[in-house]
Design a protein around this motif. Structure first.
Motif, PDB file in Angstrom:
ATOM      1  N   GLU A 229     -10.376  37.695  85.108  1.00  0.00           N
ATOM      2  CA  GLU A 229      -9.622  38.681  84.135  1.00  0.00           C
ATOM      3  C   GLU A 229      -9.212  39.956  84.753  1.00  0.00           C
ATOM      4  OE1 GLU A 229     -13.012  38.210  80.450  1.00  0.00           O
ATOM      5  OE2 GLU A 229     -13.737  39.262  82.559  1.00  0.00           O
ATOM      6  N   VAL A 230      -9.601  40.322  85.918  1.00  0.00           N
ATOM      7  CA  VAL A 230      -9.173  41.399  86.556  1.00  0.00           C
ATOM      8  C   VAL A 230      -7.673  41.159  87.111  1.00  0.00           C
ATOM      9  CG1 VAL A 230      -9.350  43.209  88.535  1.00  0.00           C
ATOM     10  CG2 VAL A 230     -11.224  42.851  86.940  1.00  0.00           C
ATOM     11  N   LEU A 231      -7.641  40.052  87.726  1.00  0.00           N
ATOM     12  CA  LEU A 231      -6.322  39.522  88.446  1.00  0.00           C
ATOM     13  C   LEU A 231      -5.358  39.341  87.230  1.00  0.00           C
ATOM     14  CD1 LEU A 231      -7.718  36.883  91.058  1.00  0.00           C
ATOM     15  CD2 LEU A 231      -6.994  39.112  91.292  1.00  0.00           C
TER      16      LEU A 231
ATOM     17  N   GLY B 241      -1.805  41.477  86.845  1.00  0.00           N
ATOM     18  CA  GLY B 241      -0.814  40.878  86.740  1.00  0.00           C
ATOM     19  C   GLY B 241       0.341  41.210  85.595  1.00  0.00           C
ATOM     20  N   GLN B 242      -0.532  41.100  84.764  1.00  0.00           N
ATOM     21  CA  GLN B 242       0.143  41.665  83.115  1.00  0.00           C
ATOM     22  C   GLN B 242       0.826  43.021  83.403  1.00  0.00           C
ATOM     23  OE1 GLN B 242      -2.927  41.109  80.448  1.00  0.00           O
ATOM     24  NE2 GLN B 242      -2.647  38.975  80.229  1.00  0.00           N
ATOM     25  N   ASN B 243       0.042  43.936  84.058  1.00  0.00           N
ATOM     26  CA  ASN B 243       0.538  45.290  84.290  1.00  0.00           C
ATOM     27  C   ASN B 243       1.898  45.454  85.192  1.00  0.00           C
ATOM     28  OD1 ASN B 243      -1.516  46.661  82.843  1.00  0.00           O
ATOM     29  ND2 ASN B 243      -2.729  46.952  84.651  1.00  0.00           N
ATOM     30  N   ILE B 244       1.774  44.467  86.021  1.00  0.00           N
ATOM     31  CA  ILE B 244       2.972  44.388  86.902  1.00  0.00           C
ATOM     32  C   ILE B 244       4.157  43.814  86.029  1.00  0.00           C
ATOM     33  CG2 ILE B 244       4.035  43.152  88.898  1.00  0.00           C
ATOM     34  CD1 ILE B 244       1.412  43.336  90.218  1.00  0.00           C
ATOM     35  N   LYS B 245       3.672  42.844  85.425  1.00  0.00           N
ATOM     36  CA  LYS B 245       5.090  42.259  84.456  1.00  0.00           C
ATOM     37  C   LYS B 245       5.789  43.083  83.654  1.00  0.00           C
ATOM     38  CE  LYS B 245       6.240  38.078  81.900  1.00  0.00           C
ATOM     39  NZ  LYS B 245       5.755  36.806  81.522  1.00  0.00           N
ATOM     40  N   ARG B 246       4.688  43.707  82.734  1.00  0.00           N
ATOM     41  CA  ARG B 246       5.112  44.840  81.854  1.00  0.00           C
ATOM     42  C   ARG B 246       6.088  45.855  82.574  1.00  0.00           C
ATOM     43  NH1 ARG B 246       3.089  49.603  81.353  1.00  0.00           N
ATOM     44  NH2 ARG B 246       1.122  48.978  82.232  1.00  0.00           N
ATOM     45  N   ILE B 247       5.614  46.302  83.568  1.00  0.00           N
ATOM     46  CA  ILE B 247       6.402  47.718  84.333  1.00  0.00           C
ATOM     47  C   ILE B 247       7.531  46.805  84.632  1.00  0.00           C
ATOM     48  CG2 ILE B 247       6.317  49.118  86.039  1.00  0.00           C
ATOM     49  CD1 ILE B 247       3.065  49.306  85.911  1.00  0.00           C
ATOM     50  N   ARG B 248       7.749  46.016  85.322  1.00  0.00           N
ATOM     51  CA  ARG B 248       8.924  45.430  85.575  1.00  0.00           C
ATOM     52  C   ARG B 248       9.872  44.986  84.520  1.00  0.00           C
ATOM     53  NH1 ARG B 248      10.523  40.282  85.594  1.00  0.00           N
ATOM     54  NH2 ARG B 248       8.597  39.224  85.338  1.00  0.00           N
ATOM     55  N   LEU B 249       9.345  44.627  83.416  1.00  0.00           N
ATOM     56  CA  LEU B 249      10.217  44.254  82.443  1.00  0.00           C
ATOM     57  C   LEU B 249      10.827  45.538  81.871  1.00  0.00           C
ATOM     58  CD1 LEU B 249       8.371  41.335  80.664  1.00  0.00           C
ATOM     59  CD2 LEU B 249      10.445  41.173  82.155  1.00  0.00           C
TER      60      LEU B 249
ATOM     61  N   ASP C  81      -4.933  49.587  86.624  1.00  0.00           N
ATOM     62  CA  ASP C  81      -5.452  50.085  85.693  1.00  0.00           C
ATOM     63  C   ASP C  81      -6.096  49.009  84.822  1.00  0.00           C
ATOM     64  OD1 ASP C  81      -6.486  51.637  83.437  1.00  0.00           O
ATOM     65  OD2 ASP C  81      -4.610  52.374  82.692  1.00  0.00           O
ATOM     66  N   VAL C  82      -7.227  48.713  84.536  1.00  0.00           N
ATOM     67  CA  VAL C  82      -8.088  47.703  83.819  1.00  0.00           C
ATOM     68  C   VAL C  82      -9.017  48.369  82.760  1.00  0.00           C
ATOM     69  CG1 VAL C  82      -7.739  46.004  85.507  1.00  0.00           C
ATOM     70  CG2 VAL C  82      -9.976  47.635  85.444  1.00  0.00           C
ATOM     71  N   HIS C  83      -8.637  49.805  82.862  1.00  0.00           N
ATOM     72  CA  HIS C  83      -9.913  50.649  81.792  1.00  0.00           C
ATOM     73  C   HIS C  83      -9.882  50.235  80.322  1.00  0.00           C
ATOM     74  CE1 HIS C  83      -9.811  53.232  85.181  1.00  0.00           C
ATOM     75  NE2 HIS C  83     -11.206  53.424  84.773  1.00  0.00           N
TER      76      HIS C  83
END
Length: 79
Positions: A5-7, A11-19, A72-74
């Motif tokens: 779940e953390v991974l 990954g979602q954070n990276i993709k969101r920021i990239r997009l 950030d997973v908070h």
């Protein structure tokens, strides 16, 4: 929270920021000052690999955001 779940969240954070920055995975790889390819970026964004802290740091530099924003997973609830 499970490791998977953390991974996935990282990954979602990276993709969101990239997009948000209008970058493709190829664009991101071109900005990273490390040996990494689009296959690895794809695996990281899908939460399929446990990237090293150094790789995450290099990605954060390329995206011009603090490492803490990527990690950030908070605010996510586990399902």
């Amino acid at each position: 929270m499970k490791k998977s779940e953390v991974l996935k969240i990282v990954g979602q954070n990276i993709k969101r920021i990239r997009l948000e920055k209008g970058l493709t995975q190829v664009d991101l790889v071109g900005k990273i000052e490390a040996r990494i390819d689009t296959t690895n970026i794809s695996r990281i964004e899908k939460g399929r690999t446990n990237a090293t802290i150094h790789t995450l740091f290099k990605i954060s530099q390329a995206l011009e955001v603090p490492l803490s924003e990527i990690c950030d997973v908070h605010f996510y609830k586990s399902e």
